[in-house]
Design a protein around this motif. Structure first.
Motif: not given
Length: 102
Positions: A49-64
């Motif tokens: 996903h272009p904003v939220w990543g690949n579905g892992s918590l790490m990918a999502l958190a590392q966008r911050e």
């Protein structure tokens, strides 16, 4: 959402640690919603996903902008880890209840 590994929990806790304590539980709940949506997007379109990543918590958190990982003698960081683990455990309990869907 993708399976949660230790690094995912640490990344999520670091993201929570950067927030005021009054916002942490809601932020964790929202992270799970976004990770679920990102994983569904990845499965459907074959890319992150272009904003939220690949579905892992790490990918999502590392966008911050994450702070460095505190040591485990920091009680505030321990509370963040507890929020992560508690929310994940509650999520699993709800899904394991008859009548609920995964």
């Amino acid at each position: 959402m993708r399976p949660v590994l230790p690094g995912d929990a640490v990344a999520a806790a670091r993201a929570l640690y950067a927030r005021p304590s009054t916002e942490r539980q809601a932020a964790m709940s929202l992270m799970l919603v976004h990770a679920e949506a990102a994983d569904a997007y990845r499965k459907r379109f074959g890319r992150a996903h272009p904003v939220w990543g690949n579905g892992s918590l790490m990918a999502l958190a590392q966008r911050e902008a994450l702070p460095p990982e505190p040591s485990l003698d920091d009680p505030d960081y321990c509370r963040c880890l507890a929020i992560v683990f508690g929310t994940l455990a509650d999520r699993r309990d709800v899904r394991a209840t008859p009548g609920n869907h995964p």
